[in-house]
Scaffold this motif. Structure first.
Motif, mmCIF file in Angstrom:
data_model
loop_
_atom_site.group_PDB
_atom_site.id
_atom_site.type_symbol
_atom_site.label_atom_id
_atom_site.label_comp_id
_atom_site.label_asym_id
_atom_site.label_seq_id
_atom_site.Cartn_x
_atom_site.Cartn_y
_atom_site.Cartn_z
ATOM 1 N N GLY A 106 0.714 -1.423 -0.055
ATOM 2 C CA GLY A 106 0.256 -0.065 0.090
ATOM 3 C C GLY A 106 0.829 1.256 -0.002
ATOM 4 O O GLY A 106 0.225 2.323 0.351
ATOM 5 N N THR A 107 2.081 1.054 -0.312
ATOM 6 C CA THR A 107 3.040 2.307 -0.381
ATOM 7 C C THR A 107 3.247 2.913 1.154
ATOM 8 O O THR A 107 2.475 3.081 1.908
ATOM 9 C CB THR A 107 2.429 3.656 -1.160
ATOM 10 N N LEU A 108 4.648 2.676 1.435
ATOM 11 C CA LEU A 108 5.240 3.039 2.773
ATOM 12 C C LEU A 108 4.677 4.266 3.225
ATOM 13 O O LEU A 108 4.830 5.439 2.351
ATOM 14 C CB LEU A 108 6.805 2.984 2.723
ATOM 15 N N GLY A 109 4.330 4.395 4.429
ATOM 16 C CA GLY A 109 3.581 5.685 4.843
ATOM 17 C C GLY A 109 2.266 6.019 4.779
ATOM 18 O O GLY A 109 1.785 7.079 5.171
ATOM 19 N N ASN A 110 1.492 5.427 3.809
ATOM 20 C CA ASN A 110 0.183 5.652 3.619
ATOM 21 C C ASN A 110 -0.642 4.780 4.359
ATOM 22 O O ASN A 110 -0.975 3.445 3.965
ATOM 23 C CB ASN A 110 0.214 5.439 1.917
ATOM 24 N N PRO A 111 -1.225 5.269 5.253
ATOM 25 C CA PRO A 111 -2.234 4.515 6.214
ATOM 26 C C PRO A 111 -3.512 3.969 5.378
ATOM 27 O O PRO A 111 -3.814 2.612 5.472
ATOM 28 C CB PRO A 111 -2.809 5.491 7.126
ATOM 29 N N TYR A 112 -4.033 4.845 4.385
ATOM 30 C CA TYR A 112 -5.185 4.151 3.504
ATOM 31 C C TYR A 112 -4.561 2.999 2.592
ATOM 32 O O TYR A 112 -5.353 1.770 2.474
ATOM 33 C CB TYR A 112 -5.662 5.198 2.976
ATOM 34 N N GLY A 113 -3.542 3.244 2.234
ATOM 35 C CA GLY A 113 -2.632 2.120 1.413
ATOM 36 C C GLY A 113 -2.581 0.804 2.068
ATOM 37 O O GLY A 113 -2.672 -0.186 1.690
ATOM 38 N N ALA A 114 -2.034 0.884 3.558
ATOM 39 C CA ALA A 114 -1.958 -0.248 4.603
ATOM 40 C C ALA A 114 -3.276 -1.009 4.620
ATOM 41 O O ALA A 114 -3.036 -2.099 4.437
ATOM 42 C CB ALA A 114 -1.185 0.270 5.639
ATOM 43 N N LEU A 115 -4.340 -0.069 4.788
ATOM 44 C CA LEU A 115 -5.481 -0.652 4.919
ATOM 45 C C LEU A 115 -5.832 -1.558 3.655
ATOM 46 O O LEU A 115 -6.150 -2.809 3.709
ATOM 47 C CB LEU A 115 -6.670 0.354 5.062
ATOM 48 N N VAL A 116 -5.735 -0.827 2.574
ATOM 49 C CA VAL A 116 -6.108 -1.683 1.158
ATOM 50 C C VAL A 116 -5.191 -3.038 1.204
ATOM 51 O O VAL A 116 -5.757 -4.217 0.733
ATOM 52 C CB VAL A 116 -6.159 -0.877 -0.148
ATOM 53 N N GLY A 117 -3.762 -2.802 1.494
ATOM 54 C CA GLY A 117 -2.888 -3.941 1.179
ATOM 55 C C GLY A 117 -3.288 -4.938 2.253
ATOM 56 O O GLY A 117 -3.160 -6.081 1.737
ATOM 57 N N ALA A 118 -3.495 -4.690 3.370
ATOM 58 C CA ALA A 118 -3.890 -5.612 4.530
ATOM 59 C C ALA A 118 -5.439 -6.471 4.015
ATOM 60 O O ALA A 118 -5.215 -7.598 4.331
ATOM 61 C CB ALA A 118 -4.324 -4.999 5.900
ATOM 62 N N LEU A 119 -6.024 -5.896 3.563
ATOM 63 C CA LEU A 119 -7.652 -6.503 3.115
ATOM 64 C C LEU A 119 -7.147 -7.258 1.875
ATOM 65 O O LEU A 119 -7.652 -8.423 1.866
ATOM 66 C CB LEU A 119 -8.633 -5.419 2.661
ATOM 67 N N VAL A 120 -6.418 -7.024 0.880
ATOM 68 C CA VAL A 120 -5.954 -7.729 -0.275
ATOM 69 C C VAL A 120 -5.064 -9.061 0.291
ATOM 70 O O VAL A 120 -5.395 -10.174 0.175
ATOM 71 C CB VAL A 120 -5.155 -6.969 -1.302
ATOM 72 N N ILE A 121 -4.058 -8.797 1.089
ATOM 73 C CA ILE A 121 -3.406 -9.827 1.902
ATOM 74 C C ILE A 121 -4.241 -10.730 2.710
ATOM 75 O O ILE A 121 -4.104 -11.993 2.516
ATOM 76 C CB ILE A 121 -2.123 -9.590 2.552
#
Lengths: 350, 234
Positions: free
Chosen positions: A294-309
């Motif tokens: 989700g791109t380092l430092g981006n909290p919304y990216g981390a959310l999407v990344g976590a759901l995908v994973i």
């Protein structure tokens, strides 16, 4: 004299490469990855009902990972360091809740859930303790290293030391065996969703709680002075300081919030399954995969990344040994990074 | 008494001394320009004043208070704001949020202060929801100056405000500096564009190899044959 016609159009392969490097390309890639997983389940003849049920489980697991990953990505953004102790902060949260439940009087289970009201107090206790301990480690270890301009790799190694320390303390205090928040309470899957899919009510609680926390994080980051200062400090620490932002205080809050979220995530993970001293350590790789995806430092990216994973992990368990779940998470991450090295949400070339 | 006084400051990076015994003054409401060749220590001097570098020797006095070695977040509270040359906006924050961060220390509503910035830069008002990182160089410079003006400082420090901008935009920025100054804000700026900045400035300093070379009124320096030969291209 024959002139070779010059083809000014970019070659098809290059056009595909450009498309894949765009944000749309990232989405297409993810869809392709999920299509492959879906085809694999069809080849294996997995019933649709099981497939949907695994997807729901994946979203729940993704929600748990997201709370850890959001804290991890905030710490990466504000402090420019990799916190390898984040998984063990999750374990610590789970064991702090276990401690609180043991000390508090045990109430009757609330409604369909396996836990009584004391569980909510234990959750809050775990979040506060882990948030505070995360800040303490910064105050007495990382801040000193930063003050000496230590290389970020060395600070990351220090966090690995913190990870081992936390896990060892859990082993010493609770031993290496499994623990449950409520030993012996039956937790049948009584909640019916749709298409005859049944889940445990506790799992719906976990999913709901994850959504509530994510809304709270969004509110803090977008609507409060502190949250904006955190984003500003992550963007440009020097400019934050010359704007009058006390970055030491921002750092303190970043650790507290990141630690508290990790604590909550550990409690939720422990409620879904069981507690083990190395539970968080095994989640560290999916956490980092979500953050990087989700791109380092981006909290919304981390959310999407976590759901995908979370979803890829669970659904792939229909045709793979579930032990390969974290590996699937990494394969998804690597496929995306091959085309978009900056992650799903980064700008090209940055 | 001068608003800002720098007396005999020596500083640098690590072991390397870049500034040798620098002195300069800015009076209330003045525009002062520092010019000099690349590597003369102009930007370093700005950083030392603003607490991004510690002065090794000498004194920095703002409004009668010693500020040498204070941290930047303390210095801005005294009414001294700084626009760095590069990386002077928060790229992932919107224009609005950039201004919010400029007014971080203000308790209470920022609406009136923001309106003043938008009056000065109408272009920013149109783009207030846009991320600063997606804007042109000139627009970014406006955001950067707007951010620094949110605290309504008594002295605004600008590091190369016109660097890398299109000629038309350079004129807009210099025009804006004039407007800011007309409102009573003193300006201390470092500029590559020596002629334009000396025309605008009340006084100027010429730095070379980290030392004071010359100082004087803007017009005096413009007429000085040595300055003309070295920095104004004949």
């Amino acid at each position: 004299m024959t002139e070779t016609p010059v083809n000014l159009q970019p070659r098809p392969i290059e056009r595909i490469r450009t498309l894949m490097a765009s944000r749309l390309g990232g989405v297409i890639l993810l869809l392709m990855v999920f299509a492959i997983i879906l085809i694999a389940t069809l080849v294996k003849g997995v019933p649709t009902q099981q497939l949907v049920s695994l997807t729901v489980r994946g979203l729940m697991l993704g929600g748990i990972i997201a709370l850890g990953a959001i804290g991890l990505t905030l710490i990466s953004g504000v402090l420019k360091m990799a916190n390898f102790a984040h998984g063990d902060f999750m374990s610590l949260g789970a064991y702090m809740a276990l401690l609180a439940i043991a000390l508090l009087p045990t109430g009757q289970p609330m409604g369909p859930f396996s836990f009584g009201p004391e569980f909510l107090a234990a959750l809050l206790f775990a979040m506060l303790v882990v948030g505070f301990i995360a800040w303490l480690f910064d105050r007495f270890i990382y801040r000193r290293l930063r003050a000496r301009r230590t290389m970020s790799v060395v600070i990351a190694m220090a966090s690995l030391g913190v990870a081992l320390l936390v896990r060892s303390l859990i082993y010493i205090s609770w031993g290496g065996d499994f623990s449950f928040f409520y030993t012996g309470r039956a937790r049948p899957a009584t909640a019916e969703l749709f298409m005859g899919i049944r889940v445990r009510p506790d799992q719906l609680f976990i999913l709901g709680l994850a959504v509530v926390f994510i809304i709270m994080i969004w509110f803090v980051l977008e609507r409060t002075r502190l949250g904006k200062a955190m984003r500003a400090t992550a963007d440009n620490p020097d400019l934050a300081r010359i704007s009058g932002i006390n970055t030491d205080r921002v750092v303190m809050w970043t650790w507290f919030i990141g630690g508290a979220l990790a604590g909550a995530s550990g409690v939720m993970y422990g409620l879904d399954a069981q507690l083990r001293p190395e539970m968080g350590w095994f989640l560290l790789l999916p956490l980092f995969a979500s953050v990087i995806l989700g791109t380092l430092g981006n909290p919304y990216g981390a959310l999407v990344g976590a759901l995908v994973i979370g979803v890829a992990w669970q659904v792939s368990s229909a045709f793979l040994n579930p032990a390969y779940g974290p590996a699937v998470a990494f394969v998804v991450m690597i496929i995306v990074l091959l085309f978009r090295p900056q992650g799903l949400f980064g700008k090209a070339g940055s | 008494m001068a608003l800002l006084e720098v007396r005999g400051v020596t500083s640098g990076y690590g072991q390397m001394e870049v500034l040798h015994d620098i002195s300069l003054e800015v009076g209330s409401g003045e525009i002062v320009s520092i010019i000099g060749p690349n590597g003369a220590g102009k930007s370093t001097a700005m950083k030392a004043v603003f607490g991004l570098l510690k002065p090794w020797q000498g004194e920095i006095v703002f409004d009668g208070k010693q500020i040498g070695g204070l941290s930047p977040d303390r210095i801005v509270q005294l009414g001294l704001c700084f626009v760095p040359q590069v990386e002077n906006v928060f790229p992932n924050l919107t224009v609005d949020e950039n201004l919010d961060m400029g007014g971080y220390l203000v308790r209470g509503s920022l609406a009136a202060r923001k309106q003043r910035i938008f009056d000065m830069f109408p272009r920013l008002a149109e783009r207030r929801r846009q991320r600063a990182g997606k804007m042109s160089g000139g627009e970014r410079q406006m955001v950067a100056m707007g951010r620094a003006l949110m605290l309504e400082p008594r002295l605004l420090m600008l590091d190369e405000p016109s660097a890398g901008l299109a000629p038309l935009m350079v004129d807009v920025i210099f025009e804006t500096i004039r407007t800011i100054n007309d409102a009573g804000v003193a300006v201390l700026m470092v500029e590559q564009n020596a002629r334009k900045s000396l025309e605008l400035a009340d006084r100027g300093y010429v730095l070379a190899t980290g030392r004071n070379q010359l100082d004087g009124n803007g017009d005096e320096l413009l007429d000085n044959p040595e300055v003309a030969r070295l920095y104004l291209g004949g």
